[in-house]
Design a protein around this motif. Structure first.
Motif, PDB file in Angstrom:
ATOM      1  N   UNK A 147       9.193 -39.902   2.219  1.00  0.00           N
ATOM      2  CA  UNK A 147      10.690 -39.895   2.034  1.00  0.00           C
ATOM      3  C   UNK A 147      10.608 -39.599   3.585  1.00  0.00           C
ATOM      4  N   UNK A 148      11.655 -39.633   4.410  1.00  0.00           N
ATOM      5  CA  UNK A 148      12.358 -39.661   6.079  1.00  0.00           C
ATOM      6  C   UNK A 148      12.868 -38.024   5.455  1.00  0.00           C
ATOM      7  N   UNK A 149      12.945 -36.865   6.641  1.00  0.00           N
ATOM      8  CA  UNK A 149      13.206 -35.801   5.367  1.00  0.00           C
ATOM      9  C   UNK A 149      13.950 -35.355   7.514  1.00  0.00           C
ATOM     10  N   UNK A 150      12.925 -34.398   7.867  1.00  0.00           N
ATOM     11  CA  UNK A 150      13.838 -33.844   9.221  1.00  0.00           C
ATOM     12  C   UNK A 150      13.156 -34.404  10.543  1.00  0.00           C
ATOM     13  N   UNK A 151      14.485 -34.356  11.696  1.00  0.00           N
ATOM     14  CA  UNK A 151      13.800 -35.011  12.441  1.00  0.00           C
ATOM     15  C   UNK A 151      13.665 -34.173  13.693  1.00  0.00           C
ATOM     16  N   UNK A 152      12.517 -34.520  15.046  1.00  0.00           N
ATOM     17  CA  UNK A 152      11.396 -33.524  15.339  1.00  0.00           C
ATOM     18  C   UNK A 152      11.719 -33.566  16.532  1.00  0.00           C
ATOM     19  N   UNK A 153      11.418 -32.964  17.716  1.00  0.00           N
ATOM     20  CA  UNK A 153      11.504 -33.223  19.192  1.00  0.00           C
ATOM     21  C   UNK A 153       9.675 -32.181  19.603  1.00  0.00           C
ATOM     22  N   UNK A 154       8.708 -33.133  19.642  1.00  0.00           N
ATOM     23  CA  UNK A 154       7.577 -32.411  20.512  1.00  0.00           C
ATOM     24  C   UNK A 154       7.623 -31.811  21.439  1.00  0.00           C
ATOM     25  N   UNK A 155       6.891 -30.661  21.498  1.00  0.00           N
ATOM     26  CA  UNK A 155       7.216 -29.377  22.313  1.00  0.00           C
ATOM     27  C   UNK A 155       6.092 -28.768  23.192  1.00  0.00           C
ATOM     28  N   UNK A 156       5.058 -29.868  22.572  1.00  0.00           N
ATOM     29  CA  UNK A 156       3.772 -29.367  23.274  1.00  0.00           C
ATOM     30  C   UNK A 156       2.318 -29.866  22.443  1.00  0.00           C
ATOM     31  N   UNK A 157       2.073 -30.313  22.528  1.00  0.00           N
ATOM     32  CA  UNK A 157       0.299 -30.799  22.361  1.00  0.00           C
ATOM     33  C   UNK A 157      -0.605 -30.350  21.786  1.00  0.00           C
ATOM     34  N   UNK A 158      -0.831 -29.794  20.766  1.00  0.00           N
ATOM     35  CA  UNK A 158      -2.070 -28.965  20.605  1.00  0.00           C
ATOM     36  C   UNK A 158      -3.219 -29.516  20.496  1.00  0.00           C
ATOM     37  N   UNK A 159      -3.860 -30.460  19.594  1.00  0.00           N
ATOM     38  CA  UNK A 159      -4.861 -31.468  19.762  1.00  0.00           C
ATOM     39  C   UNK A 159      -4.542 -33.042  19.129  1.00  0.00           C
ATOM     40  N   UNK A 160      -5.888 -33.570  19.920  1.00  0.00           N
ATOM     41  CA  UNK A 160      -5.940 -35.113  20.048  1.00  0.00           C
ATOM     42  C   UNK A 160      -6.979 -35.608  18.483  1.00  0.00           C
ATOM     43  N   UNK A 161      -7.671 -34.932  18.481  1.00  0.00           N
ATOM     44  CA  UNK A 161      -8.966 -35.628  17.634  1.00  0.00           C
ATOM     45  C   UNK A 161      -9.094 -33.968  16.259  1.00  0.00           C
ATOM     46  N   UNK A 162      -9.386 -34.678  15.043  1.00  0.00           N
ATOM     47  CA  UNK A 162      -9.700 -36.627  14.643  1.00  0.00           C
ATOM     48  C   UNK A 162      -7.865 -37.333  14.930  1.00  0.00           C
ATOM     49  N   UNK A 163      -7.389 -36.325  14.850  1.00  0.00           N
ATOM     50  CA  UNK A 163      -5.817 -37.077  14.491  1.00  0.00           C
ATOM     51  C   UNK A 163      -5.194 -35.895  15.794  1.00  0.00           C
TER      52      UNK A 163
END
Length: 271
Positions: A141-157
């Motif tokens: 179920x969809x909840x809050x909207x968000x904006x990405x401010x910083x990419x912490x890591x890319x692996x494993x996801x």
């Protein structure tokens, strides 16, 4: 409930064809399985009830948290229901983690042409089933909207720091009147769509279901299936009145198109 034909002056123009199979994401082809059209129709009824119960208590906008991300070629709106099957290894790892924590992850729109969006919506797992081959069936179920401010890591996801989005006050705009106008256009679009598809022209009843204008605007955006870039634009707006106005324009253009198509069908029934 998907509106069958949407025409908009906003780019890209909206001409989704719900007779076509859903698009499978090229970058996540082993990740997500869209369910059959029968299951989609079943979950649409769940979606409407979920909007009625949508919790409008959001985290504070200045809160920053880390959130695992799931890029998909679709847009999730607050209050909407999203069924998923997870079987790619990295996302199975993510699900194992989520099922032992808070059951929440970020759904972010991504496609090969436009890349990955910066604004998404939290999906909360409300039902899950772990299958024998370690795949997962989820109802989110969809909840809050968000904006990405910083990419912490890319692996494993993907994991990112995000801040929360809320609609700001709409000033002197009469959002109640706008919501009523949008609902009326939706009813007319549904009626004409049914007529063109040989279905009974039943009057659509109470599409708002006592929703306030903001959650109703999210519900309307969720019906624009087949036009994810337009849905993304609606998701990113932080003014309920602006969102309703854009939806009203889209629905009005759609109604004009359907009216013309209906007139052609009356003159040339065989076509």
């Amino acid at each position: 409930m998907a509106l069958l034909q949407l025409i908009s002056t906003h780019k890209p123009s909206l001409k989704p064809n719900t007779n076509l199979p859903p698009l499978n994401p090229s970058s996540n082809s082993s990740t997500l399985h869209y369910h059959s059209r029968r299951r989609r129709r079943q979950t649409n009824s769940i979606r409407c009830s979920a909007y009625e119960k949508h919790d409008t208590n959001h985290p504070k906008p200045d809160d920053v948290v880390e959130l695992p991300l799931f890029p998909l070629p679709l847009v999730l709106f607050p209050g909407a229901i999203l069924p998923l099957q997870i079987f790619e290894f990295r996302y199975r790892i993510m699900m194992h983690t989520l099922l032992h924590t808070d059951l929440r992850f970020g759904v972010i729109y991504s496609d090969a042409a436009s890349g990955t969006a910066e604004v998404g919506c939290v999906g909360e797992i409300v039902k899950h089933e772990r299958l024998v081959d370690d795949r997962f069936f989820l109802i989110c179920k969809g909840q809050e909207r968000f904006r990405i401010t910083n990419l912490v890591r890319t692996k494993p996801y993907l994991v990112a720091e995000v801040s929360w989005l809320e609609d700001r006050p709409s000033g002197d705009e009469d959002v109640e009147t706008l919501a009523t106008e949008v609902e009326n256009y939706m009813k007319d679009v549904i009626r004409l769509s049914n007529r063109l598809n040989g279905k009974p022209e039943k009057e659509a009843q109470d599409l708002r279901r006592n929703l306030f204008p903001t959650p109703f605007s999210f519900f309307v955006g969720s019906t624009f299936e087949g036009a994810p870039r337009e849905q993304q634009a609606l998701l990113e707006l932080v003014d309920s009145a602006a969102r309703l106005k854009r939806e009203k324009e889209t629905l009005r253009n759609t109604l004009n198109y359907l009216t013309a198509a209906s007139a052609v069908k009356d003159v040339f029934p065989s076509s």
